[in-house]
Design an enzyme around this catalytic site. Structure first.
Site, short mmCIF file in Angstrom:
data_model
loop_
_atom_site.label_atom_id
_atom_site.label_comp_id
_atom_site.label_asym_id
_atom_site.label_seq_id
_atom_site.Cartn_x
_atom_site.Cartn_y
_atom_site.Cartn_z
CG ASP A 1 -1.98 -1.12 1.14
OD1 ASP A 1 -1.89 -1.95 0.22
OD2 ASP A 1 -2.86 -1.17 2.03
CE LYS B 1 -4.14 -4.05 1.24
NZ LYS B 1 -4.92 -3.07 2.01
CB CYS C 1 -2.22 -2.80 5.25
SG CYS C 1 -3.95 -2.24 5.04
C1 VGL Z 1 -4.84 0.79 5.57
C2 VGL Z 1 -6.43 1.72 6.93
C3 VGL Z 1 -7.37 1.59 5.94
C4 VGL Z 1 -3.42 0.37 5.39
C5 VGL Z 1 -5.77 0.65 4.57
O1 VGL Z 1 -2.95 0.29 4.24
O2 VGL Z 1 -2.74 0.11 6.42
N1 VGL Z 1 -5.18 1.31 6.75
N2 VGL Z 1 -7.04 1.06 4.76
#
Ligand code: VGL
Ligand code: ZN
Length: 204
Positions: free
Chosen positions: A9, A107, A152
């Site tokens: 991410d 995702k 994540c």
């Molecule tokens: C994430 C909160 C919401 C992350 C993704 O990538 O850690 N955190 N969506």
């Protein structure tokens, strides 16, 4: 050799100026670029939400960021709108070198369930294909870095360990949301307790 790097991410919304900015999130980018040459294979995950995702506070009349709700039977913290499919915020950080990223696993695409892990949604029902991809490639161990430590990264690492992978986490290659002080440190401890190896980029 089969050294595989999993970049989690590393997207505009999770770095400074982004909708869900992780403090100092952008600092992981040069580290990722610098260590890529040490790996035989690189894959990435991408948070990729529909605009009406059930983790967005904006979807509830009284919803406030940070509130907990029940989302189809799973406890869910509410977030600001982030990583909306095809938005600039969902794009990978421009400075991240994507040239050798072989596959991207998206995702959080189902509005009814969040997905912190790069392997499964939070209900452990649907797989992203990452496990199958790694298994097919004969990968038995992965190195993980990216955002965010307390969400994540933690979920991806715990799932990987449960699936039987050996997992290295690059300590300076991760940053946490830190909704509560200590969340990132607690996540590091939970990953280490579960069997992850904490490593430094310089030791790769
Ligand atoms: C994430 C909160 C919401 C992350 C993704 O990538 O850690 N955190 N969506
Ligand atoms: Zn998300």
């Amino acid at each position: 050799m089969n050294k595989t790097l999993v970049l989690v991410d590393i997207q505009n919304d999770f770095v400074s100026g982004g909708a869900l900015a992780v403090p100092q999130g952008e600092l992981v980018v040069p580290i990722a670029n610098r260590i890529m040459g040490r790996f035989d294979r690189i894959v990435a995950t991408q948070d990729w939400h529909p605009a009406n995702h059930g983790s967005f506070a904006s979807q509830y009349p009284e919803g406030q960021v940070g509130d907990f709700i029940d989302l189809n039977g799973i406890q869910q913290i509410l977030w600001p709108d982030h990583c909306v499919q095809h938005s600039e915020g969902a794009a990978f950080v421009a400075e991240l070198d994507m040239a050798r990223v072989e596959r991207v696993f998206q995702k959080g695409t189902d509005s009814g369930v969040d997905s912190y892990s790069g392997f499964f949604d939070n209900g452990h029902r649907l797989a992203t294909g990452l496990d199958e991809f790694l298994t097919d490639a004969g990968v038995t161990g992965i190195t993980v870095m990216g955002l965010a430590t307390d969400y994540c990264i933690k979920a991806t690492v715990l799932d990987a360990l449960q699936l039987g992978y050996a997992v290295d986490v690059i300590l300076e290659g991760v940053r946490g949301v830190e909704g509560q002080t200590g969340d990132a440190a607690n996540a590091i401890e939970a990953m280490a307790d579960a069997g992850a190896n904490m490593v430094h980029a310089a030791d790769l």
